[in-house]
Design a protein around this motif. Structure first.
Motif, PDB file in Angstrom:
ATOM      1  N   ASN A  52       0.824  -1.209   0.000  1.00  0.00           N
ATOM      2  CA  ASN A  52       0.000   0.000   0.000  1.00  0.00           C
ATOM      3  C   ASN A  52       0.859   1.260   0.000  1.00  0.00           C
ATOM      4  N   PHE A  53       1.987   1.233   0.719  1.00  0.00           N
ATOM      5  CA  PHE A  53       2.860   2.403   0.761  1.00  0.00           C
ATOM      6  C   PHE A  53       3.421   2.673  -0.636  1.00  0.00           C
ATOM      7  N   VAL A  54       3.822   1.614  -1.338  1.00  0.00           N
ATOM      8  CA  VAL A  54       4.349   1.783  -2.696  1.00  0.00           C
ATOM      9  C   VAL A  54       3.279   2.364  -3.610  1.00  0.00           C
ATOM     10  N   ALA A  55       2.054   1.876  -3.478  1.00  0.00           N
ATOM     11  CA  ALA A  55       0.955   2.390  -4.307  1.00  0.00           C
ATOM     12  C   ALA A  55       0.708   3.866  -4.022  1.00  0.00           C
ATOM     13  N   ARG A  56       0.752   4.248  -2.736  1.00  0.00           N
ATOM     14  CA  ARG A  56       0.539   5.659  -2.386  1.00  0.00           C
ATOM     15  C   ARG A  56       1.665   6.545  -2.899  1.00  0.00           C
ATOM     16  N   GLY A  94       2.829   6.365  -5.734  1.00  0.00           N
ATOM     17  CA  GLY A  94       2.545   6.628  -7.139  1.00  0.00           C
ATOM     18  C   GLY A  94       3.532   6.003  -8.102  1.00  0.00           C
ATOM     19  N   ILE A  95       4.029   4.811  -7.770  1.00  0.00           N
ATOM     20  CA  ILE A  95       4.992   4.140  -8.636  1.00  0.00           C
ATOM     21  C   ILE A  95       4.685   2.656  -8.672  1.00  0.00           C
ATOM     22  N   GLU A  96       4.896   2.052  -9.811  1.00  0.00           N
ATOM     23  CA  GLU A  96       4.689   0.612  -9.957  1.00  0.00           C
ATOM     24  C   GLU A  96       5.737  -0.145  -9.149  1.00  0.00           C
ATOM     25  N   LYS A  97       5.302  -1.165  -8.425  1.00  0.00           N
ATOM     26  CA  LYS A  97       6.235  -1.935  -7.610  1.00  0.00           C
ATOM     27  C   LYS A  97       7.313  -2.559  -8.490  1.00  0.00           C
ATOM     28  N   ILE A 113      15.643   6.521  -2.534  1.00  0.00           N
ATOM     29  CA  ILE A 113      14.785   5.890  -1.531  1.00  0.00           C
ATOM     30  C   ILE A 113      14.431   4.503  -2.053  1.00  0.00           C
ATOM     31  N   VAL A 114      14.849   3.477  -1.324  1.00  0.00           N
ATOM     32  CA  VAL A 114      14.628   2.098  -1.732  1.00  0.00           C
ATOM     33  C   VAL A 114      13.528   1.514  -0.847  1.00  0.00           C
ATOM     34  N   LEU A 115      12.397   1.181  -1.456  1.00  0.00           N
ATOM     35  CA  LEU A 115      11.254   0.627  -0.727  1.00  0.00           C
ATOM     36  C   LEU A 115      11.201  -0.881  -0.964  1.00  0.00           C
ATOM     37  N   THR A 116      11.362  -1.657   0.092  1.00  0.00           N
ATOM     38  CA  THR A 116      11.355  -3.114  -0.020  1.00  0.00           C
ATOM     39  C   THR A 116      10.074  -3.665   0.590  1.00  0.00           C
ATOM     40  N   THR A 117       9.336  -4.440  -0.201  1.00  0.00           N
ATOM     41  CA  THR A 117       8.068  -5.026   0.239  1.00  0.00           C
ATOM     42  C   THR A 117       8.308  -6.430   0.804  1.00  0.00           C
ATOM     43  N   PRO A 118       7.319  -7.012   1.484  1.00  0.00           N
ATOM     44  CA  PRO A 118       7.518  -8.324   2.122  1.00  0.00           C
ATOM     45  C   PRO A 118       7.937  -9.439   1.175  1.00  0.00           C
ATOM     46  N   ASP A 119       7.669  -9.295  -0.124  1.00  0.00           N
ATOM     47  CA  ASP A 119       8.076 -10.324  -1.085  1.00  0.00           C
ATOM     48  C   ASP A 119       9.512 -10.122  -1.568  1.00  0.00           C
ATOM     49  N   ALA A 120      10.278  -9.259  -0.892  1.00  0.00           N
ATOM     50  CA  ALA A 120      11.692  -8.968  -1.186  1.00  0.00           C
ATOM     51  C   ALA A 120      11.872  -8.148  -2.459  1.00  0.00           C
TER      52      ALA A 120
END
Length: 353
Positions: A11-15, A17-20, A116-123
Motif C-alpha cells: 500500500n505504501f508503494v501504491a501511495r 505513485g509508482i509501480e512496484k 529511496i529504496v522501498l522493499t516489500t515483504p516479497d523482497a
C-alpha cells in the motif's frame, strides 16, 4: 548516491505513485514528502548507488582472494559526482573506508543524489531517485590517468542521465581502448535504456563494449522486443566478448565468444529478504572471476553466489565477511587458468569515437 532503505507494505508503494519494482526520478520536494511519510518507519542510510555497490563488492572479493594467496590486491578507483553537503561527505567517507580511491572532488554548492529504496515483504524493491544538483559529468586529470592504466573500466548505465555524459563516457572509453583495458557496461533499468537506447547501441555497434551486464527486462528494452535470458545473451553476445543477462530467481545466462552458459540461481539456507543490490553483486562476482582467470562455468557460479549473499538480509552492499565466504567456496583460481586460456576475453582493437 546515498541509499535510504525502508521495509514497507504494498500500500505504501501504491501511495507513492509508482509501480512496484520500478524506478522513478523525483524532485527534492517529493523526496521530503516521502521521508516525512516514512517517519514512523525504521530506515537505513548507507553509501550506495549501483556502481558503488559493484566496486565495493569487487574490492572485497579481490582482497579476500589475495589474503588467501598473498600479495597486494588490485586497487579500485571510483569517479563519482557528489555534492559538498553532508550526504556527499558521508558517501566519500564510506567509500574510502571500503578501500576506494576517489578520483574526483565534491563540487562546491551542489547537493548529492539519494535513492529511496522501498522493499516489500516479497523482497521486491522499488526505487525513487533524486539525482541531486544538476552537474556536468567531466573527467579530471586524475581520472584520465587512472583509466589509462586500468585493467577494467566499468561504465554505469545510470550515468546517461547526467549532462555531459555522452562526451565524458566517450572520452573514458576511448582512453580505456587505447590502453588495452576491458570495458564493461551496465544498463541501469528498462526506462533508462528506452530513453538512451541510441547511446547504448552506438557503443555496442562500434565494438567498444567487451562485457555487457543487463537483466532480462533491460535486455528486452534494448532489443525492443520481449526475450528470454538465453535469447538476449545470444543476441547481445554477438556484439561483445561477453554478455551476462540475469533473470531473478530463474538464474542467468552468459554468452561468450559463441558459447552459451546457463547459470542456475544459488540459494542460501536463508530466505530472500531484500533483492536490492543483487545485480550489482552479480556484476562484481563476474568481474572478480574474470580477473582471477576462471572458466565460463565457474564465472557463472561465482556471480550467482555473490548475488545470493546480499539478498538474505537488508542492505545492498556485499560485506567483507560475505566476500570471504564466497571466495572460500570457490576452488583455487589458478586451477582454472589452463581451461580458460582458450576463452580469453581480450579487448578488441582500439576505436576512435
Amino acid at each position: 548516491m546515498v541509499d535510504i532503505s525502508a521495509a514497507v507494505d504494498d500500500n505504501f508503494v501504491a501511495r507513492a505513485g509508482i509501480e512496484k519494482g520500478a524506478r522513478r526520478i523525483i524532485s527534492m520536494e517529493e523526496r521530503a514528502k516521502l521521508l516525512e511519510a516514512l517517519d514512523g518507519s525504521a530506515y537505513q542510510v548507507s553509501a550506495g548507488g549501483s556502481l558503488a555497490n559493484t566496486l565495493v563488492a569487487a574490492s572485497h572479493l579481490c582482497r579476500a582472494d589475495h589474503c588467501n594467496r598473498g600479495g597486494g590486491p588490485p586497487s579500485v578507483g571510483m569517479l563519482s559526482v557528489s555534492g559538498d553537503d553532508l550526504q556527499g561527505s558521508f558517501h566519500c567517507a564510506q567509500m574510502q573506508h571500503a578501500g576506494m580511491q576517489l578520483l574526483s572532488e565534491p563540487l562546491p554548492g551542489t547537493s548529492t543524489g539519494t535513492v529511496i529504496v522501498l522493499t516489500t515483504p516479497d523482497a521486491n524493491r522499488t526505487f525513487l531517485s533524486y539525482l541531486g544538483s544538476s552537474q556536468t559529468l567531466t573527467l579530471s586529470a586524475a581520472a584520465k590517468a587512472a583509466i589509462s592504466r586500468t585493467r577494467v573500466l566499468i561504465v554505469e548505465g545510470y550515468l546517461w542521465e547526467m549532462p555531459g555524459a555522452k562526451e565524458a563516457i566517450g572520452s573514458a572509453v576511448r582512453l580505456a581502448r587505447e590502453s588495452g583495458a576491458l570495458v564493461a557496461l551496465t544498463t541501469g533499468d528498462p526506462g533508462l535504456v528506452a530513453r538512451h537506447r541510441s547511446e547504448f547501441w552506438r557503443l555496442l555497434k562500434n565494438g567498444d563494449v567487451d562485457v555487457l551486464f543487463a537483466n532480462r527486462a533491460e535486455a528486452g528494452a534494448l532489443l525492443e522486443h520481449p526475450v528470454s535470458a538465453a535469447e538476449a545473451a545470444s543476441e547481445l553476445g554477438s556484439l561483445c566478448s561477453l554478455a551476462a543477462i540475469t533473470d531473478g530467481a530463474n538464474g542467468s545466462c552468459i554468452s561468450a565468444l559463441g558459447r552459451l552458459q546457463v547459470v542456475p540461481p544459488y540459494w542460501t539456507t536463508d530466505a530472500p529478504v531484500d533483492t536490492c543490490g543483487a545485480g550489482d553483486a552479480y556484476c562484481a562476482g563476474l568481474l572478480y572471476a574474470y580477473l582471477s582467470g576462471m572458466d565460463l562455468a565457474s564465472m557463472g557460479r561465482c556471480s550467482a553466489r555473490t548475488a545470493s549473499a546480499v539478498i538474505s538480509r537488508s542492505g545492498a552492499c556485499l560485506t567483507t565477511q560475505e566476500a570471504e565466504r564466497v571466495v572460500a567456496s570457490m576452488p583455487p583460481a589458478d586451477g582454472y587458468r589452463a581451461h580458460f586460456a582458450g576463452l580469453a576475453l581480450q579487448p578488441t582493437a582500439a576505436t576512435t569515437l
